[in-house]
Motif scaffolding. Structure first.
Motif, PDB file in Angstrom:
ATOM      1  N   ALA A 140       0.832  -1.198   0.000  1.00 41.26           N
ATOM      2  CA  ALA A 140       0.000   0.000   0.000  1.00 41.26           C
ATOM      3  C   ALA A 140       0.863   1.243   0.000  1.00 41.26           C
ATOM      4  O   ALA A 140       1.983   1.227   0.515  1.00 41.26           O
ATOM      5  N   ILE A 188       0.467   5.774   0.209  1.00 41.69           N
ATOM      6  CA  ILE A 188      -0.418   6.908   0.416  1.00 41.69           C
ATOM      7  C   ILE A 188       0.348   8.164   0.055  1.00 41.69           C
ATOM      8  O   ILE A 188       1.473   8.375   0.503  1.00 41.69           O
ATOM      9  N   THR A 190      -3.976  10.355  -0.684  1.00 39.37           N
ATOM     10  CA  THR A 190      -4.611   9.452  -1.638  1.00 39.37           C
ATOM     11  C   THR A 190      -3.957   8.072  -1.576  1.00 39.37           C
ATOM     12  O   THR A 190      -2.749   7.960  -1.781  1.00 39.37           O
ATOM     13  N   PRO A 191      -4.727   7.012  -1.295  1.00 33.93           N
ATOM     14  CA  PRO A 191      -4.157   5.669  -1.164  1.00 33.93           C
ATOM     15  C   PRO A 191      -4.175   4.843  -2.447  1.00 33.93           C
ATOM     16  O   PRO A 191      -4.998   5.065  -3.340  1.00 33.93           O
ATOM     17  N   THR A 192      -3.257   3.885  -2.514  1.00 34.27           N
ATOM     18  CA  THR A 192      -3.191   2.922  -3.603  1.00 34.27           C
ATOM     19  C   THR A 192      -2.806   1.592  -2.978  1.00 34.27           C
ATOM     20  O   THR A 192      -1.960   1.541  -2.091  1.00 34.27           O
ATOM     21  N   TYR A 193      -3.426   0.484  -3.431  1.00 34.49           N
ATOM     22  CA  TYR A 193      -3.194  -0.825  -2.852  1.00 34.49           C
ATOM     23  C   TYR A 193      -2.796  -1.870  -3.873  1.00 34.49           C
ATOM     24  O   TYR A 193      -3.206  -1.822  -5.034  1.00 34.49           O
ATOM     25  N   THR A 226      -6.308  -0.895   4.878  1.00 38.27           N
ATOM     26  CA  THR A 226      -6.520   0.535   4.711  1.00 38.27           C
ATOM     27  C   THR A 226      -5.313   1.284   5.256  1.00 38.27           C
ATOM     28  O   THR A 226      -4.930   1.099   6.411  1.00 38.27           O
ATOM     29  N   ILE A 227      -4.705   2.099   4.418  1.00 39.19           N
ATOM     30  CA  ILE A 227      -3.558   2.898   4.836  1.00 39.19           C
ATOM     31  C   ILE A 227      -4.027   4.319   5.128  1.00 39.19           C
ATOM     32  O   ILE A 227      -4.906   4.844   4.444  1.00 39.19           O
ATOM     33  N   SER A 228      -3.459   4.920   6.135  1.00 41.58           N
ATOM     34  CA  SER A 228      -3.821   6.281   6.498  1.00 41.58           C
ATOM     35  C   SER A 228      -2.597   6.990   7.061  1.00 41.58           C
ATOM     36  O   SER A 228      -1.611   6.351   7.432  1.00 41.58           O
ATOM     37  N   ARG A 229      -2.663   8.295   7.110  1.00 46.69           N
ATOM     38  CA  ARG A 229      -1.542   9.050   7.667  1.00 46.69           C
ATOM     39  C   ARG A 229      -2.050  10.250   8.438  1.00 46.69           C
ATOM     40  O   ARG A 229      -3.123  10.790   8.168  1.00 46.69           O
ATOM     41  N   LEU A 282      -1.504   1.142   9.044  1.00 46.38           N
ATOM     42  CA  LEU A 282      -2.062   0.156   8.125  1.00 46.38           C
ATOM     43  C   LEU A 282      -3.045  -0.689   8.911  1.00 46.38           C
ATOM     44  O   LEU A 282      -2.648  -1.481   9.765  1.00 46.38           O
TER      45      LEU A 282
END
Length: 114
Positions: free
Chosen positions: A49, A51, A56-59, A68-71, A80
């Motif tokens: 993954a 971000i 904007t995330p990409t997997y 789900t990735i977040s920051r 993650l």
């Protein structure tokens, strides 16, 4: 390079969940796309993954719909969330820039049994 510390790994049963966290520091983090990677014995490290600096995330196809990735740029962290875990998700997980340009840390072990 910017120090990165991974945490949150552990042993879980198939179908379970884990939340991995990556703590960083410095101004580089806020303007850099970040990613989570994993590696198993005998296989090349793969990015699961990423971000963008803007969120904007990409997997990778293998984890899409489950991870789900977040920051949080104010806290210099990238997480993650891993749901519906499968035995094939077992690996050492690492965080780095989206291009793997930072030094690699020791990672955090994720083991999924069933």
């Amino acid at each position: 390079q910017v120090p990165l510390v991974e945490s949150g790994g552990g042993l879980v049963q198939a179908g379970g969940s884990l939340r991995l966290s990556c703590a960083a520091s410095g101004s580089i983090f806020r303007v850099t796309a970040m990613g989570w990677y994993r590696q198993v014995p005998g296989k090349q490290r793969e990015r699961v993954a990423l971000i963008s600096a803007g969120g904007t995330p990409t997997y990778a196809g293998a984890v899409k719909g489950r991870f789900t990735i977040s920051r949080d740029n104010s806290k210099n962290t990238v997480d993650l969330q891993m749901n519906s875990l499968k035995p094939e998700d077992t690996a050492v997980y690492y965080c780095n820039t989206a291009l793997g340009s930072n030094s690699w840390g020791q990672g955090t072990q994720v083991t999924v049994s069933s």
